[in-house]
Design a protein around this motif. Structure first.
Motif, short mmCIF file in Angstrom:
data_model
loop_
_atom_site.label_atom_id
_atom_site.label_comp_id
_atom_site.label_asym_id
_atom_site.label_seq_id
_atom_site.Cartn_x
_atom_site.Cartn_y
_atom_site.Cartn_z
N TYR A 109 35.90 -38.81 30.27
CA TYR A 109 35.74 -40.04 31.05
C TYR A 109 35.24 -40.84 29.70
CZ TYR A 109 37.98 -37.77 35.33
OH TYR A 109 38.86 -37.16 36.46
N GLY A 110 34.10 -40.33 29.74
CA GLY A 110 33.35 -41.54 28.25
C GLY A 110 34.61 -42.32 27.11
N ASN A 111 35.18 -40.80 26.79
CA ASN A 111 36.42 -40.91 25.67
C ASN A 111 37.16 -41.83 26.11
OD1 ASN A 111 34.79 -39.31 23.97
ND2 ASN A 111 35.40 -37.30 23.97
N LEU A 112 37.68 -41.45 27.36
CA LEU A 112 38.94 -42.22 27.94
C LEU A 112 38.68 -43.43 27.82
CD1 LEU A 112 40.33 -39.97 30.53
CD2 LEU A 112 41.12 -40.07 28.52
N GLY A 113 36.99 -43.92 28.63
CA GLY A 113 36.74 -44.56 28.08
C GLY A 113 36.40 -45.92 27.07
N HIS A 114 36.39 -45.52 25.83
CA HIS A 114 36.41 -45.93 24.84
C HIS A 114 37.63 -45.80 24.26
CE1 HIS A 114 32.20 -43.92 23.72
NE2 HIS A 114 32.34 -44.56 24.45
N LEU A 115 38.55 -45.34 24.57
CA LEU A 115 40.60 -45.42 24.57
C LEU A 115 41.62 -46.50 25.17
CD1 LEU A 115 42.29 -41.86 23.28
CD2 LEU A 115 41.53 -43.41 21.99
N ARG A 116 40.84 -46.69 25.65
CA ARG A 116 41.28 -48.26 26.94
C ARG A 116 41.20 -49.18 25.51
NH1 ARG A 116 39.63 -50.17 33.34
NH2 ARG A 116 41.76 -51.26 33.50
N PRO A 117 40.76 -49.90 25.53
CA PRO A 117 40.86 -50.87 24.68
C PRO A 117 41.34 -50.72 23.80
CG PRO A 117 38.89 -50.24 24.51
CD PRO A 117 38.89 -50.03 25.33
N VAL A 118 41.41 -49.88 23.06
CA VAL A 118 41.79 -49.17 21.89
C VAL A 118 44.20 -49.38 22.51
CG1 VAL A 118 42.80 -47.54 20.01
CG2 VAL A 118 40.48 -48.15 20.93
N LYS A 119 44.25 -48.56 23.59
CA LYS A 119 45.33 -48.42 23.57
C LYS A 119 46.21 -50.35 24.21
CE LYS A 119 48.11 -46.41 27.41
NZ LYS A 119 48.70 -45.74 28.37
N ASN A 120 45.26 -51.05 25.01
CA ASN A 120 45.23 -52.27 25.31
C ASN A 120 45.79 -53.04 23.78
OD1 ASN A 120 44.47 -51.61 27.74
ND2 ASN A 120 42.58 -52.95 28.17
N ARG A 121 45.32 -52.70 22.88
CA ARG A 121 45.93 -53.72 21.99
C ARG A 121 47.03 -52.72 20.79
NH1 ARG A 121 40.27 -52.89 20.37
NH2 ARG A 121 40.21 -51.12 18.97
N HIS A 122 47.62 -51.52 21.58
CA HIS A 122 48.70 -50.80 20.85
C HIS A 122 49.22 -49.95 21.80
CE1 HIS A 122 45.47 -50.72 17.72
NE2 HIS A 122 47.07 -50.60 16.95
N PRO A 123 50.25 -51.32 23.19
CA PRO A 123 51.19 -50.18 24.01
C PRO A 123 51.78 -49.48 23.91
CG PRO A 123 51.04 -53.29 23.69
CD PRO A 123 50.67 -52.52 22.37
N GLY A 124 52.11 -49.70 23.00
CA GLY A 124 53.06 -47.74 22.74
C GLY A 124 52.39 -47.19 22.68
N MET A 125 50.82 -46.78 22.89
CA MET A 125 50.10 -45.26 22.35
C MET A 125 49.94 -45.26 24.07
SD MET A 125 46.32 -45.83 21.65
CE MET A 125 44.61 -43.95 21.23
N GLN A 126 50.59 -43.57 23.52
CA GLN A 126 50.58 -42.82 25.14
C GLN A 126 48.27 -41.95 25.11
OE1 GLN A 126 54.44 -40.72 25.20
NE2 GLN A 126 54.45 -41.98 26.70
#
Length: 498
Positions: free
Chosen positions: A67-84
């Protein structure tokens, strides 16, 4: 072809946590994604189109790490909406829909039994713009039927079974991987041959309990037969296996190890505790006397065998006397190395609710004493090899200081890590090649060989590394329930996805 918004192929990255089974599952995940048209993201790429977490649930901090790593990815995904983002593996099997509840930006959750569904789940989540959670309770397709992108050019994992029929009180694996299911010997040998055709020199037979192999088709001697059959495969130079359970260890396996030239003189056999009382509480159906008896037989058949193990410190109810008995067994067994763990409470296991949970400071103090004892022994055992000639399968990434010291690294046949000087052969030795060299120095966890290598053999594996080829094996169909060398394998082109 799956394509990114910019018109090119979508990229992927797999992040793996846990055991060798997870590492091998990640190779299958990569193979599936590449078969579906995805391209592996480059080392420097920080925004792949798909990030897959292949998780472990064995250690207590596994949840926090995910969940720590998922949290770090959240803002990255927000900046790249097509990311899964996809989460699979043991923790996904355990937490299921809770993952999406705790991390709503996750797109796909899949379990240990349905790895093959990942590409479809990604497409469905993208089409529906909603999270897809699919967790099966039993295996839908045996993993060997899935395409695989191998991480190593010279060494490969080969699953002989999945799941586990044991009921160790500290272990959550059986509830997440299911009961043991064995592959047919012909299936296994076909995969080994396909790897050898790709240039692989070493295979590791992999299972939660490899030496109970054959239980599903009623042959308790199947594992020893399988080892001997691997010895008949031309071009296969090293065979390893992990991990056997002491309760299922039979003399025919020891004989097969000793009498099959390409089976390595190494054995990783978990001890877990040297105390019979603790072993009983762990529901490990052997005692220290039986464990040491197996080691004695192995060394009688293979005097130079390197024996390694797993040990847990601080199991509920462990007394100081229990712990001292573990130290006694370690001293008697003379392990070449040991993976040591502090007991970690896992919800859902019987041990999690046992009386006698030990204070952290007690467990830490015993853990430090265990490490000191193990390192004293491994150092003494390694010192015995100074002056000996060893054959090293040259590896990638084994020696963190190699660039600074001018050495290369690899594994001796017994599994020990060797850092060696290349001498006048600088630039000629490649990962995947075989080198003979003389040990000049020993440390607790490795050997050094600082003289000129005695010999260097170029191999097909080294050729593949030099050419930048990565083995890609296609799915291998189930074979006949017999052990022996299978009929002639089809050409490599038909067995592999290139």
């Amino acid at each position: 072809m799956t394509t990114a918004a910019a018109g090119g192929p979508r990229t992927y990255q797999v992040r793996t946590y846990g055991c060798q089974m997870n590492v091998h599952d990640s190779e299958r995940i990569s193979g599936l994604l590449e078969q579906a048209g995805y391209v592996r993201a480059g080392e420097a790429e920080d925004t792949p189109d798909v990030v897959v977490f292949n998780t472990c649930a064995v250690r207590e901090n596994a949840d926090n790490r995910l969940y720590g790593n998922l949290g770090h990815l959240r803002p990255v995904k927000n900046r790249h909406p097509g990311m899964q983002i996809a989460v699979g593996g043991c923790l996904a099997q355990k937490d299921r829909g809770d993952i999406v509840r705790r991390a709503p930006w996750v797109d796909v959750v899949f379990g240990t039994h349905n790895i093959g569904s990942l590409p479809v789940l990604l497409e469905r989540a993208r089409h529906n713009a909603a999270a897809e959670v699919e967790i099966l309770e039993s295996l839908d397709v045996f993993p060997s039927t899935l395409p695989t992108r191998r991480e190593s050019t010279y060494a490969g994992w080969v699953s002989i079974s999945v799941g586990c029929n044991n009921t160790c009180t500290f272990c959550i694996v059986p509830s997440l991987r299911g009961r043991e299911k064995d592959r047919r010997p012909g299936d296994i040998l076909s995969e080994v041959r396909a790897l050898v055709d790709e240039g692989v020199l070493e295979v590791t037979l992999l299972g939660q309990n490899v030496n109970s192999y054959g239980v599903e088709f009623g042959d308790r001697y199947a594992f020893g037969k399988l080892l001997r059959a691997c010895g008949e495969i031309d071009g296969l130079e090293r065979v390893r296996f992990t991990s056997p359970h002491p309760k299922d260890f039979t003399d025919d396996v020891i004989a097969a190890m000793a009498e099959t030239p390409n089976v390595c003189p190494s054995l990783h056999m978990p001890l877990q505790s040297g105390s019979d009382d603790v072993l009983r509480a762990m529901r490990r159906s052997y005692r220290s006397e039986k464990y040491l008896g197996i080691i004695e037989k192995v060394r009688a058949a293979m005097p130079d065998a390197a024996i390694t193990t797993d040990i847990i410190v601080g199991f509920p109810g462990e007394t100081e006397a229990d712990f001292e008995r573990t130290l006694d067994v370690v001293r008697e067994a003379r392990f070449a190395s040991a993976f040591t763990f502090q007991y970690s409470k896992r919800p859902g296991t019987p041990a999690a609710s046992m009386d006698g949970q030990l204070p952290k400071q007690v467990v830490q103090e015993r853990y430090e004493r265990l490490i000191a004892c193990v390192e004293e022994i491994t150092w003494a055992e390694n010192k015995k090899l100074v002056g000996e000639t060893v054959e090293v399968l040259v590896a990638v990434g084994e020696g963190r200081k190699d660039e600074r010291t001018g050495r290369m690294s690899g594994r001796a046949c017994d599994g020990r890590l060797v850092h060696f000087d290349v001498g006048s052969l600088a630039g000629a030795i490649r990962p995947g090649d075989l080198v003979e060299t003389t040990v000049t120095y020993a440390a607790p966890h490795h050997l050094n060989a600082d003289g000129q290598p005695l010999s260097h053999r170029r191999t097909r594996a080294g050729d593949a590394v030099e050419a930048g080829r990565v083995p890609r094996t296609g799915g291998v169909s189930l074979g006949l329930p017999t052990v022996g060398v299978p009929p002639a394998a089809p050409p490599a082109e038909s067995a592999c996805v290139r």
